[in-house]
Every structure is written in structure tokens, then in C-alpha cells.
Design a protein around this motif. Sequence first.
Motif, mmCIF file in Angstrom:
data_model
loop_
_atom_site.group_PDB
_atom_site.id
_atom_site.type_symbol
_atom_site.label_atom_id
_atom_site.label_comp_id
_atom_site.label_asym_id
_atom_site.label_seq_id
_atom_site.Cartn_x
_atom_site.Cartn_y
_atom_site.Cartn_z
ATOM 1 N N THR A 119 0.833 -1.197 0.000
ATOM 2 C CA THR A 119 0.000 0.000 0.000
ATOM 3 C C THR A 119 0.868 1.247 0.000
ATOM 4 O O THR A 119 2.041 1.204 0.373
ATOM 5 N N THR A 121 -2.824 4.170 -2.369
ATOM 6 C CA THR A 121 -3.244 3.092 -3.263
ATOM 7 C C THR A 121 -2.984 1.733 -2.633
ATOM 8 O O THR A 121 -2.259 1.612 -1.641
ATOM 9 N N ASN A 168 -1.846 -0.981 -10.202
ATOM 10 C CA ASN A 168 -2.592 -0.247 -9.177
ATOM 11 C C ASN A 168 -3.956 -0.916 -9.018
ATOM 12 O O ASN A 168 -4.793 -0.868 -9.922
ATOM 13 N N LEU A 169 -4.185 -1.558 -7.878
ATOM 14 C CA LEU A 169 -5.423 -2.284 -7.648
ATOM 15 C C LEU A 169 -6.547 -1.399 -7.134
ATOM 16 O O LEU A 169 -7.729 -1.710 -7.340
ATOM 17 N N HIS A 170 -6.196 -0.300 -6.449
ATOM 18 C CA HIS A 170 -7.236 0.579 -5.898
ATOM 19 C C HIS A 170 -6.657 1.932 -5.555
ATOM 20 O O HIS A 170 -5.547 2.032 -5.014
ATOM 21 N N ASP A 171 -7.428 2.982 -5.858
ATOM 22 C CA ASP A 171 -7.128 4.349 -5.412
ATOM 23 C C ASP A 171 -8.082 4.703 -4.285
ATOM 24 O O ASP A 171 -9.315 4.659 -4.469
ATOM 25 N N PHE A 172 -7.547 5.046 -3.129
ATOM 26 C CA PHE A 172 -8.399 5.419 -2.007
ATOM 27 C C PHE A 172 -9.030 6.791 -2.243
ATOM 28 O O PHE A 172 -8.441 7.674 -2.884
ATOM 29 N N LEU A 216 -10.109 -6.263 -0.513
ATOM 30 C CA LEU A 216 -10.074 -6.392 -1.971
ATOM 31 C C LEU A 216 -10.269 -7.875 -2.275
ATOM 32 O O LEU A 216 -9.474 -8.714 -1.818
ATOM 33 N N TYR A 232 -9.904 -8.480 -7.424
ATOM 34 C CA TYR A 232 -9.506 -7.541 -6.364
ATOM 35 C C TYR A 232 -10.458 -6.347 -6.279
ATOM 36 O O TYR A 232 -10.048 -5.192 -6.148
ATOM 37 N N SER A 233 -11.750 -6.630 -6.336
ATOM 38 C CA SER A 233 -12.742 -5.567 -6.201
ATOM 39 C C SER A 233 -12.716 -5.046 -4.771
ATOM 40 O O SER A 233 -12.676 -5.804 -3.802
ATOM 41 N N TYR A 234 -12.752 -3.713 -4.639
ATOM 42 C CA TYR A 234 -12.593 -3.050 -3.341
ATOM 43 C C TYR A 234 -13.942 -2.942 -2.624
ATOM 44 O O TYR A 234 -14.973 -2.662 -3.249
ATOM 45 N N ARG A 235 -13.899 -3.130 -1.308
ATOM 46 C CA ARG A 235 -15.097 -2.909 -0.508
ATOM 47 C C ARG A 235 -14.709 -2.322 0.844
ATOM 48 O O ARG A 235 -13.809 -2.840 1.516
#
Length: 496
Positions: free
Chosen positions: A185, A196, A212-216, A255, A260-263
Motif C-alpha cells: 500500500t 493506493t 494499481n489495484l485501488h485508489d483510495f 479487496l 480484487y474488487s474493493y469494498r
Amino acid sequence: MSMTQGHDAGNPAGKMLAIGAGGAPNVFFTKIYDFNPNDFASGNTPNGRLIIDAAGNIYGVTLYGGYAPNDNILGGGVVFMLTPVSGGTYGYTVLHTFQGGPHDGARPVGGLTRDSAGNLYGTAAAGGSGWSGTVFKLTQGQDGSGYTLTNLYDFTAMSPSATNSDGAAPTSSLIVDANGTLFGTTSNGGANGAGTVFRLARQTDGNYTLTNLHDFAAAQGYGDTTGGLVMDAAGNLYGLKTAGGANASGEIFGLFMPDYSYRSLYSFPLVDYARAMPMGSLVIDGSGVLFGTTSEGGDNISGTVFSYPSGSTPATPTNLHVFNDLKGSFSPDAGVILDPAGNLFGTASSSSTGYGAVYKLTRNDDGTYGYATLFEFTEQKRQGEAPQNTLVLDSVGALFGTTLEGGAYNGGVVFRIGETAEAMAVMENGVVLEIVVLYPGRGYTSPPTVWITPSTNGMTAQAVATVSNGSVTAVTMTNNGSGYDFGPQVGFTPTD
């Protein structure tokens, strides 16, 4: 546990016991290394979690010291190794000095991770070609002579609005999956400037590619950082945001496979306008339960230790312990660790002494946890101050950790803690028949010396201990003594 003497008042010469009174276990504390800011090249202010290999070597990082001409006068930090020598002493070696600037990282905040081949991985929060931090790998030479650092990834420069495509300031440790893929992260950068979640995969040519799997979402509260990740058996990832969530009080997120969908799983509430601030990384047990800490929050706004079920369904954490700043240790600024029995161990940055503590939550048969402060740091003994990093267990059950400050030179320390064994003596007609182990202790690397209180009217009993996997498994009488009026006390003194 303190030891009290018990006997049959109607038969003082009959069979008697020295009984364990219960309570928190006694511990033996060893300061392994004092960091000295005046010894600049060796580094100071140890930060991040330590790791220990099968040979007992300890690896870690410092936040400052070393030499970094492109950083500032504090230095960019070092990677160090402590090697067991003899008699409980360790030799200190600097494996890498961070230079900062465009060709090397600086400020390795998150600690290290080790793969099955013995390679070390970590992050530096600053430096690199984009001045936004790096991911690095340390590989030992085939002859075992030293380590060579390779930058696996340099985070790109941020725009004036503090955004970029891949994140910046990685401040937590990495995890490595079975394929050698790294996950981590960042606390800044990304599309919204709030950090991220990334994956760094090794390609067939040996290079690494970052995804990049997720942007906060943009942080609503101050002091927002992203903790390290933990992976469950299905490959799902979980982590903590210090000031994220709907209330800017902290957040548990996940994720989930296959993409790796974010929740956002849980937003910590405000308590009397105070934020919870979950710190560090989560840890997961064999049944998929997650454990973590908040630095503040709870009924006393002094922090908590909590559990949380894994999976994509949102739930509410269960508080296993609520700290109280008026009663002992408080403000846990790092996550907890698990031992094989399911007990939890952690550090609190503050305590009644003002210097912090190490604590234990013992798992009971009914699933509840009993809290005990194992050790409080004190100024007088220069044992260290402000333990703010996650602990680690070695193969014999000893705890190792660091303090950011304090010690002989006020540059922080590396310490080791074991739990003392407890036993009772069985006596009849003034003679010690046997010694029964009540609690085996943990962390012994050699048999401790057994002490038995002297006889007032005869010969003092003597015994020797047997140790297996760091614990006392038996005590054998070598002299049963004589002339005891009441059951003697029994104790153990570590020999290393």
C-alpha cells in the motif's frame, strides 16, 4: 505469577505445596542492541517490524542515520542484521545504507518481509527517481558474504495536487504470495492523493510490473495512513486506513478475488468527537478471523484490540480489550501478532510509567481473552521508550521488538522478552519429594537455573530443569534437601 507458600496447618510435618498464586506471568527482558545517534553510520530510530530467520538472525530497518547526501542531515536510514554470537549477545551489521535521491530510497518506514529463498523485501517512503518512494529487494550473495539491494520499483512523481497514477509514500510492510508476487500500500498519491493498493509481479525477464489495484478516496481527516495488507486462504486482501471511512475515524477494507474488487467493510465511529485511528496491519488466524488495534477510540478513548470476521460481508468488530489511560498501558500504535495457541501480543506506546509497554491477551477456552501487561519500560533502566512497532515471535516463543527512542543513547533499542516458568514444590516430612511445573514459560534457549528457598533446619534442596521448544517441560531433583518446615518457593533464572 508470584509464589505463595501453602501447607496443612494441622499437619505441619506432612505433605505440603508451594502454590502459584495466578495473575500475569513474570517475564525476563533483555536489551539486545542500543542505537546511538552519534554512531551515524549504524543508523538510529528502528522502525517497522523485525523479522527472524531459522538461524536466529534478526533483520530490521532504521528511520534515520546512515548517509544520504541527497536527503537531509538526519540520514535516510539503514537495513541492519543482528547475528547471535554467544551468551545472548549479538553482532550488528549494516546491510544497506539508503542514499536517497533519484537512485535509491530513503526512510524505510514499514520494515521488511522475507521470502522462502531468504531474500528481503521492503519499502522506502521517500527517494527514488520520482522522489515518491521505492520498493526494494535485498539478495544475499551465493557465498553468503553480503547483501545487494535492487530497486524493484520507483513510484512516479506527484503532481502539484499530490496525485499520480501509482501512489506515493509506501509506509507499510509488503506481503509475498506463493508465486513471489508482492502486495503493498501507499499512503499518498494515486488518483485522489490518499494512497493506493498495489501488486508488483515478477515477469519472465526478471523485471517487476506494478498494477494499481485501488485508489483510495480523498482523506477527510488528518494523519491518514494506510497499513499493511494481510491475505486470507482465498487470496483476498484486507487492510486498515487510519483516517478513512465515512467518519474519517478509520476503516477496515478488503479487496476480493477474482479481480480484487474493493469494498469498505467497516467505518469506525467517533467517540465523543474522538477518532478511533486503527493502526498498523491486521493479522489473520487459521479460521479466518482478523485481529487489529485502534490507537484511540473505545469507551476510554485510549485504544482497543478487536477481532473481525473475514469475508466480503460487512460486520461490526468485537472489542477484545479496551485500554484505559488511567489504568496501565494505552495507545497501541501497532498491530498484534498471534502465537500457535491463539494468544495475542502487542505494544502500547504509552503506559503508567510514560514509556510504553508490551501486553498479552490470553485466549481462554470459551473464546474470551484475558489481558495482562507483560512489561513496562522505565527511564531509570534505559530499557527503551515508545514501542510503536509490531512484535515478532521466534522459534522458542520469545518476543522481539523495538522502541523508537530511549535506551543508553536515546536512539532506540532492540529487545527480547521471554515468559518465566512457574512451579510448585511437593514436600513431605521436611523433604522435597518433587517439583511440579505449573506454567512452562516460553523463550528459553537453554535450561534456566532452578532456585529453591533454603531450608532453615537442614540441607537446601536442589534441582535441574529440562527445556524443549523454549519451555520448561520437567524439573528433576538432584538433592531432596531436609529440615523444611513449610513448602519452599521455586523459581527459574535464565542463563542466557
